[in-house]
Scaffold this active site. Structure first.
Site, short mmCIF file in Angstrom:
data_model
loop_
_atom_site.label_atom_id
_atom_site.label_comp_id
_atom_site.label_asym_id
_atom_site.label_seq_id
_atom_site.Cartn_x
_atom_site.Cartn_y
_atom_site.Cartn_z
N ALA A 122 114.70 -14.74 81.55
CA ALA A 122 113.46 -15.51 81.43
C ALA A 122 112.31 -14.74 82.08
CB ALA A 122 113.62 -16.88 82.08
N ARG A 124 110.21 -15.52 84.19
CA ARG A 124 109.99 -15.71 85.62
C ARG A 124 110.84 -14.75 86.46
NH1 ARG A 124 112.81 -20.08 83.67
NH2 ARG A 124 114.89 -20.43 84.48
N TYR A 125 111.83 -14.11 85.81
CA TYR A 125 112.70 -13.18 86.52
C TYR A 125 112.31 -11.72 86.30
CZ TYR A 125 115.71 -17.29 86.87
OH TYR A 125 116.20 -18.54 87.12
N THR A 126 111.81 -11.39 85.14
CA THR A 126 111.53 -9.98 84.83
C THR A 126 110.14 -9.57 85.31
OG1 THR A 126 110.66 -10.54 82.63
CG2 THR A 126 113.01 -10.06 82.81
#
Length: 749
Positions: A122, A124-126
């Site tokens: 997602a 928000r992680y990368t």
């Protein structure tokens, strides 16, 4: 919405007119603003906005990464008011090295894999930033090279296009489906495209064929090799439409086949699954095992282990190319939005020519922008020189005059721009104004001005500048070609039966329909174990690359490859798990032989015919109807015929009658009821008699006839007394032999 819908009252518009107008508006939106790339920068609107938003956030190559959610938020909030998942997916696609030949986004984290491109984490992680190749699109953006337009709410401006320094449409390609049209543009090698552009600049009248000497074909991110002929590729580029085939590459390591590259967008896991499915269904006996040894150093490394060293690796791979995604056909449709704003399919030459027109305009605008700045600076420097020569008077005017700007303009004949520049100078700068520095800067700018004006006025100078800049970018960003172009033979799916080693095998059928296979032909049937209540029904000698044909009591045949049968070490497996025979039928025999071998097919009703073995072969699980039978009738074991002209047929019945005549008088059929072989009973209403056994023999052979508990041997000479015509009732055996249970051939005498 169209102007018609907005201005006309709703009640005056027909449903047809409304639907047509609305659908046309939607179609044009999908074509121009979503699905098709623009010829100038090779981008779709969402891609262009992502790259521009990242540049505005300062996420250039070499800077610190930022969360992808930050970028997506800026794109959606400022330029692209659509779904966040679609926007993020477009961003991921530009970051995947296996999707883009020259990625425009540099990603940190999980950005998907060739096995599953959509397995990315997602947003928000990368984290992400622009890749170095994005500078080809952004480097000249702030130099008045392209037009700008208001964003969706009019609060900001965004570029209509990006000033691409190379034809990025060809570098990364594009795929998209619009309304009534689509695009499929493959990626190409940067160095080759740059060389083709230079050639076209130097030779404006060159043909598509000459350009193909520089761009021989696509250059895919995954490598592999293109096996389409150069003539077909040239035709594809000349028309803007066509297709090309891509094949995986492999090498042999210690007898194993190592696949080290796959066609574009082919999943390694899917390829392994396709091969494994063939192995599980016994359609690929030449492969014993598969492994995936892909890692960071070897992104693609699939191991195919042949069954033994005798396997023809080239033939095996040809089969796999034809039956799996190790070879794939790609469609090409060079459809794009041109500089005129219209979608159109273009040839390679037309594409590059139109891009060069855009590039020429871009450079002219860049040079003119620089020239305007130089002229403006020279104008200001003239004012500075006037101020320097009269520094004391200028300071006095600034200190004591109520309208210093107007006084300076009137006193020194300055322009408004010059006076404003003098007034904006800080005192320390004004004090340090030196004539030498001003004149030095004027000289440098004057030299650059003349050079720019000369370039803008001369087409030859402009062309020379374009070529030099393209060469600089080519040398800076170029890399080696990944996809080889090698014309190869067309792959063919090999008959798996031909791929199997021809080893001797004995197929064993039990009375209850269980089957198994033993190696070799020296099988001791007495040592075979059967389930309780089961026994040997039939056995056939053949080879592992032959078909095992089973015949049931309903006159139907069933087929399966002999090499797929279970080992004779156990009880085998029931044929009902492979086939779907009718309820109440039993399997009566096995046949294994060459397809041109002749067999006698008959039933206990006394009818039959001769047919070739090939007529019994079928792929249907429910079998193939061969012998036509009525209710309560059943077939008996098929009998092989070696010599149609010289063999004899011996028939035995339940009433102990024998009849012998030449097989040459029997009919040849593919299927059906056949002719009457022997008369059973004294009349049609007499159903006490039935055909129990049939055997084909040659002159000199003897037979042993079983009559229940007793047996009797007959030589061929003794059997002559039972000779007769086809369809006769036959003669009874001697007293004490009331029936014929079975007939066996003995050795020749």
């Amino acid at each position: 919405m169209s102007a018609t819908i907005l201005t006309d009252p709703p009640e005056t518009i027909s449903v047809k007119q409304y639907a047509e107008t609305a659908y046309l508006d939607y179609s044009m939106y999908v074509i121009l603003d979503r699905a098709l790339p623009h010829i100038t920068d090779g981008l779709k609107p969402v891609q262009r906005r992502i790259i521009y938003a990242m540049s505005e956030l300062g996420l250039n190559a070499g800077t610190k990464f930022k969360k992808s959610a930050r970028t997506v938020g800026d794109v959606l909030g400022k330029f692209h008011p659509h779904g966040d998942s679609a926007c993020y997916e477009a961003m991921v696609h530009m970051a995947q090295s296996f999707s883009f030949r020259y990625p425009l986004v540099d990603g940190q984290g999980n950005w998907g894999s060739p096995d599953d491109p959509k397995s990315f984490a997602a947003m928000r992680y990368t984290e992400s930033r622009l890749a170095r190749h994005a500078q080809l699109l952004l480097e000249e953006l702030g130099q008045n090279t392209v037009d700008w337009q208001p964003n969706f709410d009019g609060s900001l401006d965004e570029p209509k296009l990006l000033p691409a320094k190379l034809p990025t449409l060809l570098l990364n390609g594009a795929m998209g489906i619009a309304v009534g049209m689509s695009t499929d543009i493959p990626p190409h090698n940067l160095s080759e495209v740059a060389n083709a552009v230079i050639h076209l600049l130097e030779n404006p009248d060159c043909s598509d064929e000459s350009l193909c000497e520089f761009i021989p074909g696509p250059d895919l991110p995954s490598g592999a090799e293109i096996i389409t002929s150069k003539q077909d590729l040239a035709q594809m580029y000349a028309s803007g439409k066509g297709s090309y085939k891509v094949r995986a590459t492999y090498e042999i390591e210690q007898g194993d086949i190592v696949v080290n590259s796959l066609p574009y967008q082919v999943s390694p896991a899917k390829v392994l699954e396709q091969i494994a499915n063939q192995m599980q269904s016994k359609k690929l006996p030449l492969v014993s095992d598969l492994r995936d040894e892909s890692d960071h150093e070897n992104p693609i490394r699939l191991i195919i282990i042949p069954r033994n060293s005798k396997v023809d690796s080239e033939g095996l791979m040809s089969h796999l190319f034809a039956t799996t995604d190790l070879e794939k056909n790609f469609r090409v449709n060079l459809n794009m939005i041109g500089t005129d704003g219209h979608p159109r399919v273009k040839s390679l030459r037309n594409l590059l020519t139109e891009w060069l027109t855009f590039r020429t305009l871009t450079i002219r605008r860049r040079l003119q922008n620089r020239l305007d700045k130089i002229l403006d600076r020279l104008h200001i420097l003239e004012g500075y020189m006037a101020a320097f020569l009269n520094i004391d008077e200028v300071l006095e005017i600034i200190r004591f005059d109520d309208t210093p700007k107007q006084t300076l303009i009137k006193r020194f004949e300055l322009s408004d721009r010059q006076a404003e520049a003098i007034l904006e100078l800080k005192l320390r700068q004004l004090a340090k104004l030196e004539e030498i520095k001003i004149k030095g800067e004027q000289a440098e700018l004057e030299k650059e001005r003349k050079k720019l004006e000369k370039t803008l006025k001369s087409k030859a100078a402009l062309k020379k500048l374009m070529i030099s800049e393209i060469k600089i970018d080519r040398d800076k960003y170029a890399d080696e070609r990944r996809t080889r172009i090698i014309e190869r033979k067309e792959s063919k799916a090999v008959d798996t039966q031909k791929m199997i080693d021809s080893d001797p095998v004995t197929v064993i059928l039990s009375a209850k329909g269980w089957v198994r296979s033993a190696k070799g032909h020296e099988v001791d049937f007495e040592k075979l174990n059967f389930k309780a209540g089961d026994s040997l029904q039939s056995a056939a000698y053949g080879r592992t690359n032959e078909m095992a044909i089973f015949f049931d009591s309903a006159g139907r045949s069933y087929c399966t490859p002999a090499h797929t049968l279970p080992s004779a070490r156990g009880y085998g497996e029931p044929l009902s798990s492979r086939f779907s025979p009718a309820s109440g039928t039993e399997f009566v025999s096995i046949i294994m032989n060459a397809t041109d071998t002749n067999y006698l097919i008959c039933g206990d009703h006394g009818y039959g015919f001769i047919t070739k073995l090939e007529n019994l072969i079928t792929k249907n699980k429910s079998g193939k109807a061969i012998l036509k039978l009525d209710e309560h009738e059943s077939s008996i074991k098929p009998v092989e015929i070696s010599d149609l002209d010289n063999d004899w047929l011996l028939l035995g019945t339940a009433e102990g009658r024998l009849l012998m005549y030449p097989v040459s008088i029997l009919p040849r059929l593919n299927k059906g009821k056949g002719n009457k072989l022997i008369q059973l009973g004294s009349s049609k209403s007499d159903t006490t008699d039935s055909l129990t056994s049939a055997v084909v023999l040659t002159k000199g052979q003897s037979v042993e006839i079983c009559t229940g508990t007793r047996t009797k041997t007959f030589s061929f000479k003794e059997l002559k007394r039972y000779s007769g015509e086809r369809g006769q009732r036959g003669q009874k055996m001697p007293r004490g032999y009331p029936r014929v249970s079975d007939i066996y051939l003995l050795e020749d005498t």
